[in-house]
Scaffold this motif. Sequence first.
Motif, PDB file in Angstrom:
ATOM      1  N   LEU A  89       0.926  -1.157   0.406  1.00 20.31           N
ATOM      2  CA  LEU A  89      -0.102   0.164  -0.150  1.00 20.31           C
ATOM      3  C   LEU A  89       0.967   1.099  -0.160  1.00 20.31           C
ATOM      4  O   LEU A  89       1.717   1.745   0.493  1.00 20.31           O
ATOM      5  CB  LEU A  89      -0.790  -0.116   1.205  1.00 20.31           C
ATOM      6  CG  LEU A  89      -2.308   1.435   1.141  1.00 20.31           C
ATOM      7  CD1 LEU A  89      -3.113   1.229   0.185  1.00 20.31           C
ATOM      8  CD2 LEU A  89      -2.748   1.102   2.663  1.00 20.31           C
ATOM      9  N   LYS A  90       0.460   2.214  -0.898  1.00 15.20           N
ATOM     10  CA  LYS A  90       1.712   3.406  -1.109  1.00 15.20           C
ATOM     11  C   LYS A  90       0.917   4.523  -0.473  1.00 15.20           C
ATOM     12  O   LYS A  90       1.169   5.370  -0.019  1.00 15.20           O
ATOM     13  CB  LYS A  90       1.836   3.895  -2.877  1.00 15.20           C
ATOM     14  CG  LYS A  90       2.105   3.292  -2.991  1.00 15.20           C
ATOM     15  CD  LYS A  90       2.885   2.746  -5.149  1.00 15.20           C
ATOM     16  CE  LYS A  90       3.385   1.826  -5.633  1.00 15.20           C
ATOM     17  NZ  LYS A  90       3.541   1.893  -7.298  1.00 15.20           N
ATOM     18  N   GLU A  91      -0.088   4.287  -0.110  1.00 15.65           N
ATOM     19  CA  GLU A  91      -1.090   5.747   0.610  1.00 15.65           C
ATOM     20  C   GLU A  91      -2.002   5.696   1.234  1.00 15.65           C
ATOM     21  O   GLU A  91      -3.022   5.179   0.665  1.00 15.65           O
ATOM     22  CB  GLU A  91      -1.419   7.243  -0.520  1.00 15.65           C
ATOM     23  CG  GLU A  91      -1.730   7.654   0.309  1.00 15.65           C
ATOM     24  CD  GLU A  91      -2.146   9.727  -1.095  1.00 15.65           C
ATOM     25  OE1 GLU A  91      -2.349  10.037  -0.847  1.00 15.65           O
ATOM     26  OE2 GLU A  91      -1.467   8.902  -2.315  1.00 15.65           O
ATOM     27  N   LEU A  92      -2.162   5.832   2.615  1.00 22.33           N
ATOM     28  CA  LEU A  92      -3.279   5.741   3.158  1.00 22.33           C
ATOM     29  C   LEU A  92      -3.997   7.018   3.729  1.00 22.33           C
ATOM     30  O   LEU A  92      -3.454   7.778   4.328  1.00 22.33           O
ATOM     31  CB  LEU A  92      -3.192   4.946   4.812  1.00 22.33           C
ATOM     32  CG  LEU A  92      -4.149   4.834   5.073  1.00 22.33           C
ATOM     33  CD1 LEU A  92      -5.614   4.080   5.217  1.00 22.33           C
ATOM     34  CD2 LEU A  92      -3.888   3.789   6.749  1.00 22.33           C
ATOM     35  N   SER A  93      -5.436   7.511   3.741  1.00 19.91           N
ATOM     36  CA  SER A  93      -5.779   8.729   3.538  1.00 19.91           C
ATOM     37  C   SER A  93      -6.969   8.713   4.503  1.00 19.91           C
ATOM     38  O   SER A  93      -7.375   8.008   4.259  1.00 19.91           O
ATOM     39  CB  SER A  93      -5.071  10.087   2.512  1.00 19.91           C
ATOM     40  OG  SER A  93      -6.473   9.471   1.409  1.00 19.91           O
ATOM     41  N   VAL A  94      -7.352  10.446   4.738  1.00 17.40           N
ATOM     42  CA  VAL A  94      -8.451   9.791   5.536  1.00 17.40           C
ATOM     43  C   VAL A  94      -9.431  11.616   4.976  1.00 17.40           C
ATOM     44  O   VAL A  94      -8.808  12.301   5.385  1.00 17.40           O
ATOM     45  CB  VAL A  94      -8.360   9.832   6.808  1.00 17.40           C
ATOM     46  CG1 VAL A  94      -9.708  10.501   8.061  1.00 17.40           C
ATOM     47  CG2 VAL A  94      -7.661   8.981   7.712  1.00 17.40           C
ATOM     48  N   THR A  95     -11.106  11.216   5.084  1.00 19.35           N
ATOM     49  CA  THR A  95     -11.592  12.239   4.467  1.00 19.35           C
ATOM     50  C   THR A  95     -12.750  12.311   6.175  1.00 19.35           C
ATOM     51  O   THR A  95     -13.350  11.539   6.496  1.00 19.35           O
ATOM     52  CB  THR A  95     -12.619  12.187   3.647  1.00 19.35           C
ATOM     53  OG1 THR A  95     -12.015  12.418   2.545  1.00 19.35           O
ATOM     54  CG2 THR A  95     -13.590  13.097   3.365  1.00 19.35           C
ATOM     55  N   THR A  96     -12.123  13.496   6.642  1.00 20.33           N
ATOM     56  CA  THR A  96     -13.269  13.376   8.383  1.00 20.33           C
ATOM     57  C   THR A  96     -14.117  14.994   7.741  1.00 20.33           C
ATOM     58  O   THR A  96     -13.333  15.938   7.253  1.00 20.33           O
ATOM     59  CB  THR A  96     -12.612  13.359   9.317  1.00 20.33           C
ATOM     60  OG1 THR A  96     -12.707  13.676  10.350  1.00 20.33           O
ATOM     61  CG2 THR A  96     -11.177  14.812   9.269  1.00 20.33           C
ATOM     62  N   ASN A  97     -15.305  14.610   8.866  1.00 24.67           N
ATOM     63  CA  ASN A  97     -15.494  16.503   9.264  1.00 24.67           C
ATOM     64  C   ASN A  97     -15.051  17.609   9.865  1.00 24.67           C
ATOM     65  O   ASN A  97     -15.448  18.373  10.483  1.00 24.67           O
ATOM     66  CB  ASN A  97     -17.194  15.952   9.596  1.00 24.67           C
ATOM     67  CG  ASN A  97     -17.472  15.588  10.354  1.00 24.67           C
ATOM     68  OD1 ASN A  97     -17.008  15.927  11.551  1.00 24.67           O
ATOM     69  ND2 ASN A  97     -18.878  14.508  10.931  1.00 24.67           N
ATOM     70  N   GLY A  98     -14.188  16.294  11.035  1.00 26.57           N
ATOM     71  CA  GLY A  98     -13.552  17.664  11.713  1.00 26.57           C
ATOM     72  C   GLY A  98     -13.380  17.366  13.368  1.00 26.57           C
ATOM     73  O   GLY A  98     -13.132  18.135  13.818  1.00 26.57           O
ATOM     74  N   VAL A  99     -14.695  17.083  13.341  1.00 26.07           N
ATOM     75  CA  VAL A  99     -15.747  17.601  14.705  1.00 26.07           C
ATOM     76  C   VAL A  99     -14.570  16.922  15.917  1.00 26.07           C
ATOM     77  O   VAL A  99     -14.565  17.248  17.146  1.00 26.07           O
ATOM     78  CB  VAL A  99     -16.441  16.450  14.598  1.00 26.07           C
ATOM     79  CG1 VAL A  99     -17.841  16.967  16.091  1.00 26.07           C
ATOM     80  CG2 VAL A  99     -17.549  17.559  13.317  1.00 26.07           C
ATOM     81  N   LEU A 100     -14.831  15.166  15.575  1.00 28.23           N
ATOM     82  CA  LEU A 100     -13.946  14.358  16.880  1.00 28.23           C
ATOM     83  C   LEU A 100     -12.751  14.179  16.230  1.00 28.23           C
ATOM     84  O   LEU A 100     -11.569  13.271  17.000  1.00 28.23           O
ATOM     85  CB  LEU A 100     -14.442  13.485  16.956  1.00 28.23           C
ATOM     86  CG  LEU A 100     -15.882  13.076  16.856  1.00 28.23           C
ATOM     87  CD1 LEU A 100     -16.252  11.113  17.089  1.00 28.23           C
ATOM     88  CD2 LEU A 100     -16.637  13.408  18.544  1.00 28.23           C
ATOM     89  N   THR A 101     -11.618  14.786  15.494  1.00 30.16           N
ATOM     90  CA  THR A 101     -10.485  14.368  15.075  1.00 30.16           C
ATOM     91  C   THR A 101      -9.023  15.198  15.783  1.00 30.16           C
ATOM     92  O   THR A 101      -8.088  14.406  15.769  1.00 30.16           O
ATOM     93  CB  THR A 101     -10.314  14.416  13.229  1.00 30.16           C
ATOM     94  OG1 THR A 101     -11.625  14.497  12.783  1.00 30.16           O
ATOM     95  CG2 THR A 101      -9.159  13.970  12.604  1.00 30.16           C
ATOM     96  N   ALA A 102      -9.146  16.127  16.302  1.00 30.22           N
ATOM     97  CA  ALA A 102      -8.086  16.803  16.334  1.00 30.22           C
ATOM     98  C   ALA A 102      -7.115  15.893  17.566  1.00 30.22           C
ATOM     99  O   ALA A 102      -6.392  16.083  17.315  1.00 30.22           O
ATOM    100  CB  ALA A 102      -8.323  17.727  17.050  1.00 30.22           C
TER     101      ALA A 102
END
Length: 329
Positions: A89-102
């Motif tokens: 696997l060359k790349e792992l990324s995430v899409t988030t609304n940011g409410v709980l992510t910090a």
Amino acid sequence: MLIDNHGRRITYLRLAVTDRCNLRCFYCMPEDGLNWLSRSELMTYEEMLRVCTLLVRMGIEKIRITGGEPFVRRDMMKLLTALSKIEGLKELSVTTNGVLTAPYVGQLKSIGVRSVNLSLDTLDAGRFFAITRRDEFSAVMETMQALLQHDMDVKVNAVVMDGKNTQDIIPMVELTKELPVSIRFIEEMPFNGDGHGYSGIAWDHVRILEEIRSAYPNIQKLPDPLYSTAYNYHVPGHLGNVGIIAAYSRTFCGTCNRIRITPDGMLKNCLYDDGVLNIKDLMRAGNTNTAIADTLRDTFNKREIDGWAAERSRAENPGFRESMATIGG
């Protein structure tokens, strides 16, 4: 290497880990939410890891984790850590609304996540509440700050909606002056979870660019990377960039390299199709990896030429009753 029936390489998987979300954006779902999937209907983390490992062996190079909101599912870092260790696997990324992510940003960087897409449709707290029906603007901005402090590649995804947030287009472009972010304006799509009639959009990619040029006439076109869904631009002197995604116009289908898997294991060859194969059912029926791989290859060899053809293929189930939360963005 995975090649579909139109000669397009398939290298990118968008995996939705949950249909649940802690926001109620009006363009995504009804105010009272959706009929959430039960635990038994969801793929387990073990099943997600199995199918992702298999797909990487077959030719997938990039995996993006989406939702719903990924971080509302318990122990999300456990899954992300396991995925980050998949050989090849060359790349792992995430899409988030940011409410709980910090609180997780440091951990994300430590396991090798370098790119995070942050969903944010406005820079105004009042409009944020009107769009999302939740008072979480400060939490999202805290996540953006944390991502930048950790030198993450930050893309801010803003759905452009007539009468709702078009006044934010120029302020969001202005954000790229001092911050190394990519602001990506996305055409509105029909996946709002209630299947209402949808006859097109008032703000397509052409009009969005015209609006930006009204304030930044010197904006420059950048070369678009291979497989890019966005038309990319740069304002001279700004640290960040601007992208415009023709998600409803579907102008990028000819180079599409992505597939989607929904939280209940449904494979989608295209955002606009109705689902073409339930991978979860294949696994739970006891099929071997070899048998599943053969079925996947056969399914990839039946991809529609573009999103318009995929939409027409929904003849037995017309209309868009899905939410983006159940599809995975």
